[in-house]
Design an enzyme around this catalytic site. Structure first.
Site, PDB file in Angstrom:
ATOM      1  CD  GLN A 165      -2.691   0.875   2.682  1.00  8.14           C
ATOM      2  OE1 GLN A 165      -3.634   0.087   2.637  1.00  8.14           O
ATOM      3  NE2 GLN A 165      -2.387   1.527   3.781  1.00  8.14           N
TER       4      GLN A 165
ATOM      5  CD  GLU B  71      -2.378   7.287   3.276  1.00  2.10           C
ATOM      6  OE1 GLU B  71      -1.137   7.171   3.365  1.00  2.10           O
ATOM      7  OE2 GLU B  71      -3.159   6.833   4.115  1.00  2.10           O
TER       8      GLU B  71
ATOM      9  CE  LYS C  56      -4.142   3.891  10.321  1.00  2.00           C
ATOM     10  NZ  LYS C  56      -4.460   2.665   9.539  1.00  2.00           N
TER      11      LYS C  56
ATOM     12  NE  ARG D 249      -7.447   4.751   9.344  1.00  2.00           N
ATOM     13  CZ  ARG D 249      -8.069   3.663   9.786  1.00  2.00           C
ATOM     14  NH1 ARG D 249      -8.576   3.665  11.009  1.00  2.00           N
ATOM     15  NH2 ARG D 249      -8.158   2.576   9.047  1.00  2.00           N
TER      16      ARG D 249
HETATM   17  P1  PGA Z   1      -6.384   3.401   5.891  1.00  2.00           P
HETATM   18  O1  PGA Z   1      -4.850   3.227   5.542  1.00  2.00           O
HETATM   19  O2  PGA Z   1      -6.564   4.702   6.554  1.00  2.00           O
HETATM   20  O3  PGA Z   1      -7.062   3.291   4.547  1.00  2.00           O
HETATM   21  O4  PGA Z   1      -6.739   2.244   6.790  1.00  2.00           O
HETATM   22  C1  PGA Z   1      -3.816   3.719   6.336  1.00  2.00           C
HETATM   23  C2  PGA Z   1      -2.916   2.615   6.804  1.00  2.00           C
HETATM   24  O5  PGA Z   1      -3.143   1.417   6.506  1.00  2.00           O
HETATM   25  O6  PGA Z   1      -1.945   2.885   7.509  1.00  2.00           O
HETATM   26 ZN    ZN Z   2      -1.383   0.583   7.689  1.00  2.00          ZN
END
Ligand code: PGA
Ligand code: ZN
Length: 428
Positions: free
Chosen positions: A164, A208, A336, A365
């Protein structure tokens, strides 16, 4: 005489996040004069153990509406709190948890509860006339090193990169401002390479703000980051990181992960990571394996010797973090606030991490608003690391720009701990 600590109003509304999806914004008013406001962020590659945000379903906004959560704030939550004294954060959050009555905040919604929890923290700081980071920590002085996500894949991009996030870390900077300067220079150099090598479409970006070129190999993506760092003239001042979000690459039936068209079992994934670490100076990997594989995490943590971060693994939940600590599953917590749903519980998770020599990486996020609250929270925690996307687009730059202001406020007391992350980093 007005009581400055009396909650005189709580109001929520639906606003838009950076994907154009609705989210909850809450105002909490104290003494009829001071209002703390906070927006609730939302993930896309969410862990299955996160607190539940309420979404309306139905036709409106494709089912993503949050009017129910808004109504829960304006109704039940406001009814129970307005007209009372604002208690300490912990007491407030406990009251919200009790009012909800479920394990995962699914009745009132984690998005409703978190909005109130954060707005209260803001209002309290404002009433005290101090910035939020200072209200939460009288000794706050550590700026976070940014983990800057310059190439997007996985659920955050429409390309074939399975991991990701491909991250550059400005360990060889001396301040947050310099860190952002050199990271942005690398991003500009990366754009030039992408344009020349893959054409215009490689400059499309993901959720992002990082580029989302049509490549699939993690080796190629990390190679591009290295080249960009060299072209920008900053060789030696950066280290590298990954967020693999591997839960989303995992097929439970076969027990395998798919990366760049190849299938890997857990041992194969660990081998792949050890190879990337050796070849590319990777110093941190987040969610390398499935969210329930504490044992596999532990093996990689022991074998790699680098920072292994649990995001979907821990979901900022003290109970899951405890399990991880007991099994030596990782050595860092992705932090988070909306994964757990109140500020106090998130602070508990960070404290538990610190007590057990785990690092804390404060994180945005993928669905963010322009609310920079995590910048203050990262400084309040003294976390030393923040992950808030590429240094572009308002919902990401709001956090970076807030850090610049905080750094200015802290003046000569500010600490930027980049070299602690990579002691061998070259001086400027
Ligand atoms: P998400 O991704 O906010 O879409 O969950 C951020 C991450 O995985 O760190
Ligand atoms: Zn993550």
């Amino acid at each position: 005489m007005s009581d400055r600590n009396l909650i005189t109003a709580i109001r929520a509304r639906e606003v838009l996040d950076c994907r154009g999806l609705p989210t909850v914004q809450v105002d909490l008013e104290l003494g009829g004069t001071v209002t703390g406001t906070a927006d609730v962020p939302s993930g896309r590659s969410t862990g299955s153990n996160e607190a539940r945000e309420l979404r309306d379903g139905g036709e409106r906004f494709g089912g993503f509406g949050v009017l129910e959560a808004v109504a829960n704030v304006n109704g039940e939550i406001a009814d129970s709190l307005v007209g009372t004294e604002l208690p300490e954060q912990r007491a407030l959050d406990s009251a919200l948890i009790e009012l909800d009555g479920t394990e995962n905040k699914s009745r009132l919604g984690a998005n409703a509860i978190l909005g109130v929890s954060l707005a209260a923290a803001r209002a309290r700081a404002q009433a005290a006339g101090v910035p939020l980071y200072r209200a939460l920590n009288a000794n706050a002085h550590v700026l976070p090193v940014p983990l800057v996500n310059l190439i997007n894949g996985g659920k955050h991009a429409s390309n074939d990169l399975d991991f990701q996030e491909f991250i550059v870390i400005p360990v060889g900077a001396d301040s947050i401002l310099e860190a952002l300067q050199i990271s942005t220079e690398v991003n500009l150099a990366l754009a030039e390479i992408l344009l020349e090598r893959y054409g215009k479409s490689a400059l499309n970006t993901g959720d992002e703000g990082g580029y989302a070129p049509a490549i699939s190999s993690p080796h190629e993506a990390l190679g591009l980051l290295h080249e960009a760092v060299a072209n920008a003239g900053h060789e030696g001042r950066f280290r590298y990181g990954l967020d693999c979000a591997a839960t989303h690459l995992y097929d439970g039936e076969s027990g395998t992960y798919t990366v760049a068209g190849e299938r890997y079992d857990t041992d194969g994934m660990i081998e792949l990571y050890l190879e990337l670490i050796r070849e590319f100076d990777v110093i941190t990997i987040e969610d390398p394996l499935d969210e329930e594989d504490f044992e596999g995490f532990a093996r990689l943590t022991a074998a790699s010797g680098i920072q292994i971060v649990g995001d979907d693994l821990f979901v900022t939940n003290p109970k899951r973090l405890r399990t991880g600590i007991d099994q030596n599953a990782a050595n860092a917590l992705l932090w988070k606030v909306n994964q757990i749903g109140t500020l106090s519980e998130a602070l508990d998770a960070a404290e538990l991490a610190h007590r057990n020599a785990y690092k804390v990486v404060v994180s945005e996020r993928s669905g963010e608003t322009e609310d920079p609250i995590i910048a203050d929270l990262s400084v309040a925690l003294g976390a030393g690391q923040i992950k808030t996307g590429a240094p572009v687009r308002g919902e990401r730059t709001s956090k970076y720009n807030r850090l610049i202001r905080i750094s200015e406020e802290l003046g000569s007391t500010a600490v930027y701990p980049g070299r602690e992350m990579a002691p061998a980093a070259l001086a400027a």
